[in-house]
Write a protein that holds these residues in place. Structure first.
Motif, PDB file in Angstrom:
ATOM      1  N   GLU A 185      -0.806  -9.041  -7.013  1.00  0.00           N
ATOM      2  CA  GLU A 185      -2.080  -8.825  -7.818  1.00  0.00           C
ATOM      3  C   GLU A 185      -3.464  -8.772  -6.847  1.00  0.00           C
ATOM      4  OE1 GLU A 185      -1.899 -11.503 -11.045  1.00  0.00           O
ATOM      5  OE2 GLU A 185      -0.444 -10.037 -12.227  1.00  0.00           O
ATOM      6  N   LYS A 208       2.109   1.553  -3.397  1.00  0.00           N
ATOM      7  CA  LYS A 208       1.399   2.059  -4.465  1.00  0.00           C
ATOM      8  C   LYS A 208       1.213   3.589  -4.283  1.00  0.00           C
ATOM      9  CE  LYS A 208      -2.684  -0.071  -5.186  1.00  0.00           C
ATOM     10  NZ  LYS A 208      -3.860  -0.896  -4.811  1.00  0.00           N
ATOM     11  N   HIS A 250       1.141  -3.955  -9.583  1.00  0.00           N
ATOM     12  CA  HIS A 250       1.963  -4.343 -10.767  1.00  0.00           C
ATOM     13  C   HIS A 250       3.254  -3.626 -10.856  1.00  0.00           C
ATOM     14  CE1 HIS A 250      -1.800  -6.228 -11.852  1.00  0.00           C
ATOM     15  NE2 HIS A 250      -2.384  -5.399 -11.551  1.00  0.00           N
ATOM     16  N   GLU A 306       0.879  -1.302  -0.065  1.00  0.00           N
ATOM     17  CA  GLU A 306      -0.028   0.030   0.160  1.00  0.00           C
ATOM     18  C   GLU A 306       0.873   1.207  -0.117  1.00  0.00           C
ATOM     19  OE1 GLU A 306      -2.576  -0.654   3.570  1.00  0.00           O
ATOM     20  OE2 GLU A 306      -4.119  -1.606   2.233  1.00  0.00           O
ATOM     21  N   TYR A 324      -3.431  -7.263  -4.349  1.00  0.00           N
ATOM     22  CA  TYR A 324      -3.463  -5.784  -4.076  1.00  0.00           C
ATOM     23  C   TYR A 324      -3.765  -4.815  -4.932  1.00  0.00           C
ATOM     24  CZ  TYR A 324      -2.572  -7.844   0.730  1.00  0.00           C
ATOM     25  OH  TYR A 324      -2.701  -8.785   1.668  1.00  0.00           O
ATOM     26  N   ASP A 325      -3.743  -5.406  -6.293  1.00  0.00           N
ATOM     27  CA  ASP A 325      -3.851  -4.645  -7.599  1.00  0.00           C
ATOM     28  C   ASP A 325      -2.628  -3.846  -7.565  1.00  0.00           C
ATOM     29  OD1 ASP A 325      -4.817  -3.517  -9.945  1.00  0.00           O
ATOM     30  OD2 ASP A 325      -5.700  -1.992  -9.126  1.00  0.00           O
TER      31      ASP A 325
END
Length: 441
Positions: free
Chosen positions: A179, A137, A184, A134, A181-182
């Motif tokens: 993936e 991201k 990439h 997180e 946690y979306d």
């Protein structure tokens, strides 16, 4: 931060071997690496103190880099402490983590984990990774998942053994976690000090990613390659073979030398790869590989011969290697030929010595010790001896060596026999005496 994935350009990486808390020395070394052509520089971050040191180091380097019209990417190397990775990920371009650091310290209750325990271990790892992902991201930070054969956890080994399949399984788990946690922005390095294992594993992992429908960038490297000719040829065999097969986006030639030498040889390896793609320099018949690469620059010649050996060794059963080059003496040609034969395990002429390139965790002169070990113990063709910088990866990465030396604080080292430490942490001189005594007896 996005990373080039075109096969026409490779990002070259090295790692500092200065004390991360010595900000001036580390800044100066990174500037030397930038000038040499490095695109990424990895810095060891053992603890929270080094997080703040790296922040200052990055600030100092970025004041220099714009004058060179070059963007330098920082990779923070973190082991054991996810909270250190989380803090560092807020200001660097890439964070390198080891999957083993997100498990139960690789100490599962059962050697052969039942299915439910195996799945529980995966879920625990995914939960522990959530916070870091997180943060990455939010800050657009890349995660490099570094899967090393010497640090696989028991959960993976219990199912697959210490095999290429185990390494690939560990990497695939992290694709699944990211993936979930979306996320990439991930790069993978799958490494071993066994060159053939490293090649086969990366090829297997690449094919598995193709099957799954998404291919993530690969960072290539051969761990513990050591130094001089053997370190360069070993790296050229492993990395060069995969580059010739179209794999790899970044790579590092890991040498137990000044890290600037890593970048210099990396550039020669790329030049040799380009030559090979445009010309035929090899012939393979009846198990005999003959290489005639008419290069005049000695290290580029090593790079080209190594890459060609790796190309064939990856898919064929090589029984002998013949090297030809009119620009070098018979002795020089024979030395390179024997080096390739030794690495491929076809003909053993001297002791196999592996050594980590060292980093900010190393607290003794590993380059000097490696030189002494090579001089003193080179004449045992059936032995494998390791010289390792510290206990972070040392015991695991040298686990299949017959003997080894691993460093600790204050210029002290310990002697290992296999995985077992057999001495206290003593001076280098005392350790070499102990090593000589146990080899002779």
């Amino acid at each position: 931060m996005s990373f080039n994935t075109s096969s026409s350009h490779y990002l070259l990486q090295s790692m500092t071997n200065t004390d991360t808390n010595d900000i001036e020395a580390t800044v100066n070394q990174i500037i030397e690496l930038i000038d040499a052509g490095a695109d990424l520089v990895r810095v060891a971050v053992p603890g929270l103190k080094e997080v703040e040191a790296l922040r200052k180091i990055r600030r100092g380097v970025l004041q220099y880099a714009p004058m060179q019209h070059k963007q330098i990417l920082f990779v923070a190397d973190v082991h054991f402490l996810p909270e250190v990775a989380e803090k560092t990920a807020t200001f660097v371009e890439k964070i390198r983590i080891n999957p083993g650091n997100f498990t139960n310290n690789c100490k599962d209750k059962a050697r052969l984990a039942p299915t439910d325990a195996y799945q529980h271990g995966f879920e625990t790892m995914a939960l522990r990774a959530k916070s870091l992902i997180e943060i990455c991201k939010k800050h657009n930070t890349v995660i490099r998942v570094g899967v090393n054969q010497g640090s696989l956890c028991n959960r993976i080994i219990s199912r697959y053994g210490n095999t290429p399949e185990a390494l690939v399984s560990s990497a695939l788990e992290w694709i699944k976690i990211a993936e979930m946690y979306d996320f990439h922005q991930i790069v993978f390095s799958v490494k071993s000090s066994h060159v053939k294992t490293m090649m086969e594993t990366n090829l297997l992992f690449y094919n598995k990613m193709i099957e799954q429908g998404r291919v993530y960038p690969l960072h290539l490297g051969v761990t513990e390659a050591a130094n001089e000719m053997e370190g360069r040829v070993k790296s050229a065999i492993g990395i060069g073979a995969l580059l010739l097969h179209g794999l790899g986006n970044t790579f590092r030639v890991s040498l137990t030398e000044n890290p600037v030498h890593e970048i210099a040889f990396s550039k020669l390896l790329i030049a040799a790869i380009q030559d090979i793609k445009q010309n035929d320099f090899e012939q393979f018949s009846d198990g005999i590989l003959t290489i005639c690469y008419p290069e005049t620059l000695v290290e580029k010649w090593w790079a080209g011969v190594g890459a060609l050996v790796g190309k064939w060794w990856l898919t064929e059963n090589i029984k002998d290697i013949k090297v030809e080059n009119q620009y070098f003496t018979i002795d020089e040609v024979e030395k390179l030929q024997n080096c390739a034969l030794q690495i491929c395990g076809i003909k053993k002429t001297h002791t196999e010595i592996i050594a980590c390139p060292s980093c900010g965790r190393t607290q003794y002169d590993i380059q000097a010790v490696l030189s002494v070990v090579k001089q003193q113990f080179a004449h045992y063709p059936h032995l494998k001896i390791a010289v390792m910088g510290c206990v972070v990866n040392g015991p695991g990465e040298m686990a299949d060596a017959d003997f080894g030396i691993i460093g600790s604080a204050n210029e002290k080292v310990a002697v290992y026999k296999g995985k077992k430490r057999i001495s206290n942490f003593v001076s280098v001189q005392e350790a070499l005496k102990i090593l000589q005594n146990i080899i002779d007896h």
